[in-house]
Motif scaffolding. Structure first.
Motif: not given
Length: 446
Positions: A128-130, A134, A162, A288
């Motif tokens: 993910d963007a961070h 997962s 995710r 999600d």
């Protein structure tokens, strides 16, 4: 930190990544749907130059390529935490073995007993963007594995859902040594065929015991799935989920509007699970989805966690039971079928829950290979069979002939109760055996 740049720095090929494995190493292959595919194929290709490689994993849904190398029994050992049919076959082929442990203990066991894994290879969802990967629908014990691994290789799969959790549900790119990309569609685990009349009869007896606001745990198999289907079609409401394995039945119950988790004292509104496998509808549902909480098994299966949830209903299968109330859910004699898993944890936890009940169910009989019928309720367990649920722990037991509460019964009461739900063709024989074992009173009704 530029996570995209770091990703590119750590990105490599499967062939290059598996070069870190040495003879004598312990290699952890993750769990269930997170078992690597590309890395496995690459490692199988170089097994000719390696000796004595030990693997750990469980609930395999694909046969690993390392199983099919020449003279596999001379090269590898597969150590399974919980066996699927693939792993049962590995046992017969001479390189598969079961590792006995309560599933809930695995994270602590890795951190305190193992403390050292040479290489971990785990399939994950895209970053993910961070910078987080997962673990998908198998938080299980994977963070603990990573915590004690010398080398961590993630196999990124765009098809991996995710799954959100809150803790120990993924790994950060800063902790990863190598990244391999391999897009492989998720393995499917169906619910089996249409429910039998026996499945329906057992399920009906259980569903009528479930109150509104109950929290559910379902095991894998035809009967728990049939229970799930009946719940989806029932008038029950405000149900919660706190389970070891997330299965398709929970998706059906959710879509029927029966689950909201509003009565749970902890994790209110969330469906909590340690791992999951099913059809594509399950993977789509958990992806999600903030309603679904992927958590480590040391949390989901801990009896102390379960005990905090009122009206906890646990439903699991067994292979057979003896007249003492000893329940076997994992072997046929000396042949290992599955594993201890979390069944005992949920039996204990459900009884500690205010209003909680655990149900162990099975068909009263099964057919042998020669077509003859045999009772699943036996005088004593078959020689070599494993006791999964000790007799003091048993609560409700259900067959198509009825349900009995075994908690606290004396030996003769227990024998009488179990025989009362045995197949009628076997009851007299079981009474005679109970008499020989001195656990039958003459005053008992025949």
């Amino acid at each position: 930190m530029d996570y995209t740049a770091l990703y590119q720095q750590k990105l490599t090929t499967a062939d290059e990544a598996v070069k870190v494995v040495k003879s004598g190493d312990w290699v952890d292959y993750g769990w269930c749907t997170g078992t690597p595919v590309a890395l496995d194929k690459a490692l199988a290709a170089r097994m000719g130059e390696l000796e004595d490689v030990n693997f750990r994993g469980g609930v395999l849904m694909r046969r690993p390529a390392v199983f099919d190398i020449p003279n596999a029994a001379d090269k590898i050992t597969w150590n399974s935490w919980h066996m699927s049919g693939i792993e049962r076959k590995a046992c017969m082929e001479g390189f598969g073995f079961y590792s006995a442990l309560r599933y809930s203990e695995m994270p602590r066991w890795y951190r305190e007993n193992v403390r050292h894994v040479n290489v971990a290879m785990i399939q994950v969802a895209p970053m993910d963007a961070h910078g987080w990967f997962s673990f998908g629908p198998q938080a299980s014990h994977l963070k603990a594995v990573c915590d004690v691994s010398d080398v961590i290789i993630v196999e990124v799969n765009k098809y991996m859902p995710r799954c959100l959790g809150g803790f120990e549900d993924g790994i950060h790119i800063s902790q990863v040594d190598m990244i391999v990309e391999s897009d492989t569609e998720m393995p499917q685990m169906g619910a089996g065929g249409e429910p039998t009349e026996v499945d329906k009869a057992v399920a009906k007896l259980i569903v009528e015991e479930i109150p509104n606001g109950a929290c559910l745990q379902l095991g894998i198999g035809g009967m728990p799935n049939t229970v799930g289907s009946m719940i989806a079609e029932s008038d029950l409401k405000d149900l919660g989920v706190h389970t070891e394995m997330y299965v398709d039945a929970f998706v059906d119950i959710s879509r029927a509007g029966k689950i909201n988790g509003s009565k749970k004292a902890i994790d209110r509104g969330r469906q909590v699970f340690a791992f999951g496998a099913g059809t594509q509808k399950l993977y789509d549902f958990v992806n999600d989805n903030p309603e679904c909480m992927s958590a480590p098994v040391s949390y989901t299966n801990d009896a102390r966690t379960i005990a905090q949830i009122d009206n906890f209903i646990s439903i699991n299968n067994i292979v057979d039971v003896d007249l003492f109330g000893q329940m076997n859910a994992e072997s046929a004699g000396i042949k290992q079928i599955s594993g201890a898993g979390g069944q005992l944890d949920f039996v204990l936890g459900a009884y500690l829950s205010k209003g909680g009940k655990s149900f162990i169910c099975c068909s009263s009989t099964f057919k042998k290979k020669d077509g003859t019928l045999e009772s699943r309720i036996r005088p004593t367990l078959e020689n070599g069979s494993v006791v999964t649920d000790a007799r003091p722990c048993a609560h409700w037991f259900v067959t198509e002939y009825g349900k009995v509460n075994l908690k606290g019964l004396t030996a003769w009461q227990r024998a009488e109760a179990l025989i009362s739900v045995a197949h009628p063709d076997f009851r007299e024989q079981l009474i005679q055996e109970a008499e020989k074992m001195r656990i039958w009173k003459r005053s008992n009704k025949r």
